[in-house]
Scaffold this active site. Structure first.
Site, PDB file in Angstrom:
ATOM      1  CG  ASN A 160      -1.744   1.238   1.365  1.00 32.19           C
ATOM      2  OD1 ASN A 160      -1.961   1.968   0.398  1.00 32.19           O
ATOM      3  ND2 ASN A 160      -2.237   1.498   2.567  1.00 32.19           N
ATOM      4  CD1 TRP A 161       3.542   1.253  -2.931  1.00 40.00           C
ATOM      5  CD2 TRP A 161       3.793   2.690  -4.629  1.00 40.00           C
ATOM      6  NE1 TRP A 161       4.466   0.718  -3.784  1.00 40.00           N
ATOM      7  CE2 TRP A 161       4.640   1.583  -4.842  1.00 40.00           C
ATOM      8  CE3 TRP A 161       3.767   3.708  -5.583  1.00 40.00           C
ATOM      9  CZ2 TRP A 161       5.469   1.478  -5.956  1.00 40.00           C
ATOM     10  CZ3 TRP A 161       4.593   3.601  -6.691  1.00 40.00           C
ATOM     11  CH2 TRP A 161       5.441   2.498  -6.878  1.00 40.00           C
ATOM     12  CE  LYS A 162       0.187   3.169   4.805  1.00 40.28           C
ATOM     13  NZ  LYS A 162       0.511   3.257   6.244  1.00 40.28           N
ATOM     14  CG  HIS A 211      -5.466   1.856   5.657  1.00 37.19           C
ATOM     15  ND1 HIS A 211      -4.869   2.760   6.510  1.00 37.19           N
ATOM     16  CD2 HIS A 211      -4.510   0.950   5.336  1.00 37.19           C
ATOM     17  CE1 HIS A 211      -3.597   2.425   6.680  1.00 37.19           C
ATOM     18  NE2 HIS A 211      -3.352   1.331   5.983  1.00 37.19           N
ATOM     19  CD  GLU A 258      -2.112   5.399   7.201  1.00 34.75           C
ATOM     20  OE1 GLU A 258      -1.000   5.159   7.681  1.00 34.75           O
ATOM     21  OE2 GLU A 258      -2.337   5.411   5.966  1.00 34.75           O
ATOM     22  CD  GLU A 273      -4.766  -1.255   8.672  1.00 35.79           C
ATOM     23  OE1 GLU A 273      -3.745  -1.103   8.006  1.00 35.79           O
ATOM     24  OE2 GLU A 273      -5.705  -0.454   8.706  1.00 35.79           O
ATOM     25  N   GLY A 313       3.651   2.235  10.635  1.00 36.35           N
ATOM     26  CA  GLY A 313       4.674   3.248  10.412  1.00 36.35           C
ATOM     27  C   GLY A 313       5.489   3.628  11.628  1.00 36.35           C
ATOM     28  CB  SER A 351       6.037  -1.895  11.871  1.00 43.16           C
ATOM     29  OG  SER A 351       5.688  -0.540  12.108  1.00 43.16           O
TER      30      SER A 351
END
Length: 247
Positions: A9-11, A92, A94, A162, A168, A207
Protein backbone atom coordinates in the site's frame (compact mmCIF):
# COMPACT_ATOMS: atom_id res chain seq x y z
CA UNK A 1 -4.93 -24.45 1.89
CA UNK A 2 -4.94 -20.65 1.76
CA UNK A 3 -2.22 -19.14 -0.43
CA UNK A 4 -0.03 -16.49 1.13
CA UNK A 5 -0.76 -12.92 -0.03
CA UNK A 6 1.68 -10.01 0.26
CA UNK A 7 -0.03 -6.71 -0.56
CA UNK A 8 1.67 -3.33 -0.71
CA UNK A 9 0.00 0.00 0.00
CA UNK A 10 1.87 3.05 -1.29
CA UNK A 11 -0.49 5.52 0.44
CA UNK A 12 0.08 9.16 -0.67
CA UNK A 13 3.49 8.41 -2.11
CA UNK A 14 4.89 7.69 -5.54
CA UNK A 15 5.27 9.15 -8.99
CA UNK A 16 5.59 7.85 -12.52
CA UNK A 17 9.33 7.60 -11.98
CA UNK A 18 8.75 5.48 -8.87
CA UNK A 19 6.91 2.89 -10.96
CA UNK A 20 10.32 1.52 -11.97
CA UNK A 21 10.31 -0.19 -8.57
CA UNK A 22 7.49 -2.40 -9.80
CA UNK A 23 9.74 -4.12 -12.34
CA UNK A 24 11.76 -5.91 -9.66
CA UNK A 25 8.64 -6.56 -7.58
CA UNK A 26 6.95 -8.20 -10.56
CA UNK A 27 10.06 -10.30 -11.17
CA UNK A 28 10.04 -11.43 -7.53
CA UNK A 29 6.36 -12.32 -7.80
CA UNK A 30 7.06 -14.40 -10.90
CA UNK A 31 9.86 -16.20 -9.04
CA UNK A 32 7.48 -17.06 -6.17
CA UNK A 33 4.40 -18.49 -7.93
CA UNK A 34 3.09 -19.93 -4.65
CA UNK A 35 2.61 -16.38 -3.30
CA UNK A 36 0.08 -13.80 -4.49
CA UNK A 37 1.55 -10.30 -4.74
CA UNK A 38 -0.45 -7.08 -5.08
CA UNK A 39 0.34 -3.37 -4.95
CA UNK A 40 -2.18 -0.60 -4.26
CA UNK A 41 -1.07 2.75 -5.64
CA UNK A 42 -2.56 6.27 -5.65
CA UNK A 43 -5.42 6.79 -8.11
CA UNK A 44 -3.17 8.85 -10.40
CA UNK A 45 -0.81 5.90 -10.93
CA UNK A 46 -3.22 2.99 -11.39
CA UNK A 47 -3.41 3.10 -15.18
CA UNK A 48 0.33 3.60 -15.67
CA UNK A 49 1.20 0.89 -13.17
CA UNK A 50 -1.22 -1.62 -14.71
CA UNK A 51 0.21 -0.90 -18.15
CA UNK A 52 3.83 -1.17 -16.99
CA UNK A 53 3.51 -4.50 -15.13
CA UNK A 54 0.42 -6.29 -16.52
CA UNK A 55 1.37 -9.52 -14.75
CA UNK A 56 1.24 -7.82 -11.34
CA UNK A 57 -2.06 -7.20 -9.57
CA UNK A 58 -2.47 -3.43 -9.20
CA UNK A 59 -5.14 -1.99 -6.93
CA UNK A 60 -6.68 1.17 -5.49
CA UNK A 61 -6.16 2.41 -1.95
CA UNK A 62 -9.85 3.24 -1.51
CA UNK A 63 -13.11 3.64 -3.42
CA UNK A 64 -16.34 5.52 -2.85
CA UNK A 65 -19.42 3.46 -2.07
CA UNK A 66 -21.58 5.11 -4.74
CA UNK A 67 -21.34 4.17 -8.40
CA UNK A 68 -21.54 7.81 -9.50
CA UNK A 69 -22.96 11.14 -8.42
CA UNK A 70 -22.21 14.49 -6.83
CA UNK A 71 -19.22 13.37 -4.78
CA UNK A 72 -16.50 15.88 -5.61
CA UNK A 73 -13.00 14.46 -5.34
CA UNK A 74 -14.15 10.86 -4.88
CA UNK A 75 -13.51 7.88 -7.15
CA UNK A 76 -15.87 4.95 -7.69
CA UNK A 77 -15.10 1.26 -7.95
CA UNK A 78 -16.10 1.30 -11.62
CA UNK A 79 -13.61 4.09 -12.28
CA UNK A 80 -10.63 2.32 -10.73
CA UNK A 81 -11.63 -0.92 -12.48
CA UNK A 82 -11.61 0.90 -15.81
CA UNK A 83 -8.19 2.34 -14.96
CA UNK A 84 -6.79 -1.16 -14.52
CA UNK A 85 -7.25 -1.94 -10.82
CA UNK A 86 -8.03 -5.52 -9.84
CA UNK A 87 -8.64 -4.90 -6.13
CA UNK A 88 -9.13 -2.16 -3.57
CA UNK A 89 -8.36 -1.58 0.08
CA UNK A 90 -11.26 -0.35 2.24
CA UNK A 91 -11.56 0.60 5.90
CA UNK A 92 -7.85 1.38 6.32
CA UNK A 93 -7.13 2.69 9.80
CA UNK A 94 -5.74 5.94 8.44
CA UNK A 95 -9.04 6.62 6.70
CA UNK A 96 -10.98 5.63 9.82
CA UNK A 97 -8.87 8.07 11.85
CA UNK A 98 -8.21 10.93 9.42
CA UNK A 99 -11.41 10.85 7.34
CA UNK A 100 -13.60 9.61 10.22
CA UNK A 101 -14.85 6.64 8.23
CA UNK A 102 -16.99 4.10 10.06
CA UNK A 103 -17.30 0.34 9.82
CA UNK A 104 -20.55 0.88 7.93
CA UNK A 105 -18.64 2.98 5.38
CA UNK A 106 -16.16 0.12 4.96
CA UNK A 107 -19.04 -2.34 4.51
CA UNK A 108 -20.66 -0.16 1.83
CA UNK A 109 -17.38 0.30 -0.03
CA UNK A 110 -16.63 -3.44 0.07
CA UNK A 111 -20.08 -4.24 -1.29
CA UNK A 112 -19.78 -1.65 -4.06
CA UNK A 113 -16.33 -2.89 -5.07
CA UNK A 114 -17.55 -6.48 -5.22
CA UNK A 115 -20.50 -5.51 -7.43
CA UNK A 116 -18.01 -4.07 -9.91
CA UNK A 117 -15.84 -7.19 -9.87
CA UNK A 118 -12.99 -5.90 -7.71
CA UNK A 119 -11.40 -7.99 -5.00
CA UNK A 120 -11.38 -6.36 -1.57
CA UNK A 121 -8.93 -6.09 1.33
CA UNK A 122 -10.92 -4.88 4.34
CA UNK A 123 -8.95 -3.56 7.32
CA UNK A 124 -9.65 -3.69 11.04
CA UNK A 125 -7.58 -2.88 14.10
CA UNK A 126 -7.44 -1.15 17.45
CA UNK A 127 -5.80 2.08 18.61
CA UNK A 128 -3.04 2.16 21.22
CA UNK A 129 -5.50 3.45 23.84
CA UNK A 130 -7.87 0.58 23.08
CA UNK A 131 -5.01 -1.94 23.32
CA UNK A 132 -3.86 -0.47 26.64
CA UNK A 133 -7.42 -0.67 27.97
CA UNK A 134 -7.60 -4.40 27.06
CA UNK A 135 -10.28 -3.66 24.48
CA UNK A 136 -8.42 -4.79 21.35
CA UNK A 137 -10.35 -8.03 20.95
CA UNK A 138 -13.75 -6.38 21.39
CA UNK A 139 -12.89 -3.55 19.02
CA UNK A 140 -11.71 -5.89 16.26
CA UNK A 141 -14.75 -8.16 16.66
CA UNK A 142 -17.11 -5.18 16.44
CA UNK A 143 -15.38 -3.80 13.34
CA UNK A 144 -15.56 -7.18 11.61
CA UNK A 145 -19.23 -7.63 12.52
CA UNK A 146 -20.15 -4.22 11.09
CA UNK A 147 -17.82 -4.24 8.06
CA UNK A 148 -17.95 -7.71 6.49
CA UNK A 149 -20.59 -8.21 3.77
CA UNK A 150 -22.90 -11.20 4.22
CA UNK A 151 -21.77 -12.73 0.93
CA UNK A 152 -18.04 -12.48 1.63
CA UNK A 153 -15.88 -15.42 0.60
CA UNK A 154 -12.25 -16.05 -0.19
CA UNK A 155 -12.65 -15.69 -3.94
CA UNK A 156 -12.90 -11.91 -3.59
CA UNK A 157 -12.61 -10.96 0.08
CA UNK A 158 -9.56 -10.65 2.35
CA UNK A 159 -9.42 -9.34 5.91
CA UNK A 160 -6.40 -7.44 7.22
CA UNK A 161 -5.65 -6.92 10.91
CA UNK A 162 -3.58 -3.79 11.35
CA UNK A 163 -3.23 -2.37 14.86
CA UNK A 164 -3.22 1.36 14.30
CA UNK A 165 -0.40 1.94 16.77
CA UNK A 166 1.93 -0.33 14.78
CA UNK A 167 1.52 1.40 11.42
CA UNK A 168 4.67 3.25 10.41
CA UNK A 169 6.04 3.24 13.96
CA UNK A 170 8.46 0.33 13.78
CA UNK A 171 6.52 -1.31 16.62
CA UNK A 172 4.71 -4.62 16.25
CA UNK A 173 2.63 -6.75 18.60
CA UNK A 174 4.21 -9.93 19.90
CA UNK A 175 3.66 -13.07 17.84
CA UNK A 176 1.31 -14.34 20.55
CA UNK A 177 -0.71 -11.12 20.38
CA UNK A 178 -0.91 -11.38 16.59
CA UNK A 179 -1.98 -15.02 16.82
CA UNK A 180 -4.65 -14.21 19.41
CA UNK A 181 -6.29 -11.50 17.33
CA UNK A 182 -6.11 -13.56 14.13
CA UNK A 183 -7.77 -16.50 15.90
CA UNK A 184 -10.52 -14.21 17.17
CA UNK A 185 -10.96 -12.74 13.70
CA UNK A 186 -11.24 -16.22 12.17
CA UNK A 187 -13.84 -17.24 14.76
CA UNK A 188 -15.84 -14.06 14.14
CA UNK A 189 -15.79 -14.68 10.41
CA UNK A 190 -17.13 -18.20 10.99
CA UNK A 191 -20.00 -16.75 13.01
CA UNK A 192 -20.83 -14.30 10.22
CA UNK A 193 -20.33 -16.26 6.99
CA UNK A 194 -20.10 -19.88 8.10
CA UNK A 195 -17.96 -22.35 6.18
CA UNK A 196 -16.88 -19.64 3.72
CA UNK A 197 -14.66 -18.24 6.48
CA UNK A 198 -12.20 -21.09 5.98
CA UNK A 199 -11.26 -19.69 2.58
CA UNK A 200 -10.85 -16.05 3.65
CA UNK A 201 -7.26 -14.91 4.09
CA UNK A 202 -6.39 -12.80 7.11
CA UNK A 203 -3.35 -10.56 6.66
CA UNK A 204 -1.27 -8.83 9.31
CA UNK A 205 -0.31 -5.20 8.73
CA UNK A 206 1.84 -2.83 10.75
CA UNK A 207 5.62 -2.31 10.45
CA UNK A 208 6.22 -5.54 8.52
CA UNK A 209 9.82 -5.77 7.26
CA UNK A 210 12.07 -8.31 5.66
CA UNK A 211 13.57 -8.95 9.10
CA UNK A 212 10.31 -9.88 10.88
CA UNK A 213 8.19 -11.13 7.99
CA UNK A 214 9.02 -14.84 8.19
CA UNK A 215 8.19 -15.05 11.89
CA UNK A 216 4.93 -13.16 11.45
CA UNK A 217 3.90 -15.11 8.35
CA UNK A 218 4.59 -18.42 10.11
CA UNK A 219 2.12 -17.52 12.88
CA UNK A 220 -1.17 -19.40 13.04
CA UNK A 221 -3.99 -17.87 10.97
CA UNK A 222 -1.67 -15.30 9.39
CA UNK A 223 -2.15 -15.71 5.64
CA UNK A 224 0.00 -12.83 4.47
CA UNK A 225 0.93 -9.21 5.05
CA UNK A 226 -0.39 -5.75 4.24
CA UNK A 227 2.76 -3.67 3.85
CA UNK A 228 3.00 0.12 3.91
CA UNK A 229 6.34 1.92 3.81
CA UNK A 230 8.36 -1.17 2.95
CA UNK A 231 6.35 -1.59 -0.27
CA UNK A 232 7.69 1.64 -1.77
CA UNK A 233 10.96 0.08 -2.88
CA UNK A 234 11.78 -3.34 -4.26
CA UNK A 235 14.80 -3.61 -1.94
CA UNK A 236 12.51 -3.60 1.11
CA UNK A 237 9.44 -5.32 -0.35
CA UNK A 238 11.01 -8.26 -2.19
CA UNK A 239 12.46 -9.80 1.01
CA UNK A 240 8.92 -9.94 2.40
CA UNK A 241 7.71 -11.77 -0.72
CA UNK A 242 10.64 -14.16 -0.39
CA UNK A 243 9.81 -14.74 3.29
CA UNK A 244 6.23 -15.58 2.35
CA UNK A 245 7.49 -18.15 -0.15
CA UNK A 246 9.39 -19.90 2.65
CA UNK A 247 6.36 -20.15 4.92
Amino acid sequence: MRRKLVAGNWKMNGSRAALAELDAIAAAAAAAPEVDVEIAVPFTLIAAAAERVPALSIGAEDVHEAESGAHTGCVSAAMVLEAGARFTIVGHSERRADQHETSHDAWAKAASAHRQGLRVILCCGETEAERNADRAERVVQAQIEKSVPDNADGSWFTLAYEPRWAIGTGRTPTLDEIAAIHAIARAKLRMLIGDAAAGVRILYGGSVTGANAEAILSTANVDGALVGGASLTADKFVPIVEAAARC
